[in-house]
Design a protein around this motif. Structure first.
Motif, short mmCIF file in Angstrom:
data_model
loop_
_atom_site.label_atom_id
_atom_site.label_comp_id
_atom_site.label_asym_id
_atom_site.label_seq_id
_atom_site.Cartn_x
_atom_site.Cartn_y
_atom_site.Cartn_z
N SER A 103 0.81 -1.20 0.00
CA SER A 103 0.00 0.00 0.00
C SER A 103 0.85 1.25 0.00
O SER A 103 1.74 1.40 0.83
CB SER A 103 -0.92 -0.01 1.23
N SER A 105 -0.49 3.94 0.85
CA SER A 105 -0.96 4.57 2.09
C SER A 105 -0.05 4.22 3.25
O SER A 105 0.33 5.08 4.05
CB SER A 105 -2.40 4.11 2.40
N GLN A 106 0.33 2.96 3.35
CA GLN A 106 1.22 2.53 4.42
C GLN A 106 2.61 3.11 4.24
O GLN A 106 3.26 3.53 5.21
CB GLN A 106 1.29 1.00 4.44
N TRP A 135 -6.96 0.81 8.19
CA TRP A 135 -6.27 -0.24 7.44
C TRP A 135 -6.82 -1.61 7.80
O TRP A 135 -6.96 -2.48 6.94
CB TRP A 135 -4.78 -0.20 7.71
N SER A 138 -10.66 -1.82 6.47
CA SER A 138 -10.94 -1.83 5.03
C SER A 138 -11.02 -3.24 4.44
O SER A 138 -11.98 -3.55 3.71
CB SER A 138 -9.92 -0.97 4.28
N VAL A 292 -6.80 4.59 2.26
CA VAL A 292 -6.64 3.16 2.51
C VAL A 292 -6.13 2.49 1.25
O VAL A 292 -6.04 3.10 0.19
CB VAL A 292 -7.97 2.52 2.97
N SER A 293 -5.80 1.23 1.37
CA SER A 293 -5.14 0.52 0.28
C SER A 293 -6.12 -0.25 -0.58
O SER A 293 -6.92 -1.04 -0.07
CB SER A 293 -4.11 -0.46 0.87
N GLN A 296 -5.29 -3.96 -0.11
CA GLN A 296 -5.90 -4.59 1.06
C GLN A 296 -7.39 -4.83 0.84
O GLN A 296 -7.93 -5.87 1.25
CB GLN A 296 -5.70 -3.70 2.30
N TRP A 326 2.40 -5.96 4.26
CA TRP A 326 1.62 -4.89 4.88
C TRP A 326 2.26 -4.43 6.19
O TRP A 326 2.27 -3.24 6.50
CB TRP A 326 0.20 -5.37 5.16
#
Length: 380
Positions: A103, A105-106, A135, A138, A292-293, A296, A326
Motif C-alpha cells: 500500500s 498509504s502505508q 487499514w 478496510s 486506505v489501500s 488490502q 503490509w
C-alpha cells in the motif's frame, strides 16, 4: 513558489511523480486486475479506463483524505517533501519487484512518521490509531461486502433465466462500470499519498476555466500526480495483477466483478466528503476520511468470496506473504526516509523542515516574540 525556480520545483516534484507511478503499478492495477486475469477484459482496455477515471477522481474528490495526512505530519519544506515521497516510492517499488501488493498509504504514512522523528516533532497517536484502524477495517469491510454481493447476485441469477451469452455480456459491462467506479474511488482516496506532502511547499496560482470552474493549487497538483498514476497503470502493473487475481484464489468472471465492486465501495466510503457530511448531518456514524489501500481491499474481497463459497483452495502461503508486506512496509519506509533526510540535510545541505510562526501552532505569544527576535534558527 517565488523562492524556487521552475526547474527546482520540477526536480523536487519528481519523487511525487515516481510515487504516483509506483501507485499505478502496484495499487491501481487491483481495480481491474481480477477482470484481466479472468480474460474478461484486455489489459489495454482496462488500463485506459482506469487511467481516465483515476484522474477524474483525483481532481474532483482528492481533498478529503489529504487533511488526515496533514494532521499526521505537516511537511513544510520542499527538500523534506521530496524525501518523504521518494522514500515511500522506493518502499512500494521494492515490494512491487517481488510481486507483493502493498500500500502506498502505508508507505507514505511510514515516511511521514520517519520525517516527524527526524525533525523532532511528536506524531499524533490519535491520528495514527485512526489510520491503522482504517487499514484493519478496510479488508474486513471489503470481505463483508463481497459476501453480501455474492449471495445476493447468486440468488438473483438462480431465480432468473439469463442465457449464458447474455450473462457473459452483462458481466463484461458490469466489470467496466464497477472498474471505472473503482478507479474513480482510488484516485479520490489515494491521490493524497502522492501529492499531499507537496501542498504546503508548492502553492500554485488558481486556474479559471471559462470563468465557471476554478482549479485550485491542490487540484492542479492532484492532476499531475494522477497522470503519474496513469503512467504506472499502463507500463508496469501486470505482476501484481497475477498475484491477486491468480495466486491467492481462482476467480470466475462473476466473482471478479464482485471483488472489484466490493473493494471499490470500500475506497469510496473512506474518501467521500459528501457522504460523510450527509451522514453527520443526520447524526449518523461515518467512516473517517483516510487513504486506505486498494490492495488490502481487494485481498479482503477475495477472502470474502472464498468464505462465501466455502472454498478450500485459498493460498494461505500467498496470503501470509501479502500480510508480511503490509506489516513491514511502513517500517521500511520510515527507516529509508530517516536515512535519506540525514543525507539531504547534511550532505546536500537542503532544508528538510522550516519552523515558522504559521506552522508552530503550539507556541504562545512570548515564544513567538523571542522567535522573531532571534530569527529563524529552527530551520533544519
Amino acid at each position: 513558489m517565488n523562492s524556487y525556480s521552475l526547474v527546482t520545483i520540477l526536480f523536487f516534484l519528481s519523487s511525487g511523480l515516481f510515487l504516483g507511478w509506483s501507485l499505478g503499478a502496484n495499487d491501481a492495477a487491483n481495480v481491474f486486475g481480477t477482470a484481466v486475469t479472468t480474460k474478461m477484459l484486455k489489459f489495454k482496455t482496462a488500463a485506459i479506463i482506469a487511467s481516465i477515471f483515476v484522474i477524474i477522481g483525483a481532481v474532483s474528490g482528492g481533498k478529503g483524505t489529504s487533511s488526515t495526512l496533514e494532521k499526521l505530519g505537516s511537511v513544510n519544506a520542499l527538500g523534506g517533501a521530496f524525501i518523504v515521497a521518494f522514500a515511500a516510492a522506493i518502499s512500494v517499488y521494492l515490494m512491487t519487484n517481488i510481486s507483493i501488493p502493498v500500500s502506498t498509504s502505508q508507505s507514505i504514512v511510514g515516511a511521514i512518521i520517519g520525517w516527524n522523528f527526524f525533525v523532532g516533532l511528536k506524531t499524533d497517536l490519535t491520528v495514527v490509531t485512526k489510520i491503522v484502524m482504517s487499514w484493519i477495517a478496510s479488508p474486513i469491510l471489503a470481505a463483508i461486502f463481497s459476501i453480501i454481493f455474492f449471495l445476493g447476485i447468486r440468488k438473483l441469477l438462480h431465480n432468473s433465466n439469463i442465457h449464458l451469452i447474455r450473462k457473459d455480456f452483462y458481466t463484461r459491462i458490469g466489470l467496466i462500470v464497477v472498474g471505472a467506479f473503482g478507479a474513480y474511488s482510488l484516485g479520490a482516496n489515494n491521490i493524497a499519498n502522492v501529492m499531499g506532502v507537496f501542498t504546503e511547499t508548492i502553492p500554485l496560482e488558481n486556474i479559471s476555466l471559462f470563468n465557471v470552474f476554478i482549479i485550485d493549487s491542490k487540484q492542479q497538483l492532484f492532476f499531475i500526480g494522477a497522470m503519474a498514476i496513469s503512467t504506472g497503470i499502463l507500463t508496469y502493473s501486470k505482476n501484481v495483477m497475477n498475484t491477486v487475481g491468480k495466486k491467492l484464489f481462482k476467480l470466475s468472471p462473476m466473482t471478479a466483478l464482485i471483488v472489484v465492486l466490493s473493494s471499490s465501495t470500500v475506497l469510496f466510503l473512506f474518501a467521500s466528503r459528501g457522504l460523510k457530511s450527509f451522514l453527520n448531518s443526520y447524526g449518523l456514524p461515518s467512516l473517517p476520511l483516510v487513504p486506505v489501500s486498494s490492495s488490502q481491499a481487494v485481498v479482503g474481497a477475495v477472502l470474502g468470496i472464498s468464505i462465501a463459497k466455502k472454498a478450500s483452495n485459498l493460498s494461505f502461503k500467498t496470503l501470509g506473504k501479502i500480510s508480511l508486506g503490509w506489516v513491514t512496509t511502513p517500517l521500511i519506509s520510515a527507516l529509508i526516509c530517516f536515512i535519506m533526510l540525514f543525507f539531504m540535510q547534511n550532505v546536500f545541505m537542503q532544508k528538510v523542515y522550516s519552523r515558522n510562526i504559521q506552522n508552530r501552532v503550539s507556541i504562545n505569544r512570548v515564544e513567538a516574540s523571542e522567535y522573531i527576535n532571534k530569527g529563524d534558527n529552527y530551520d533544519r
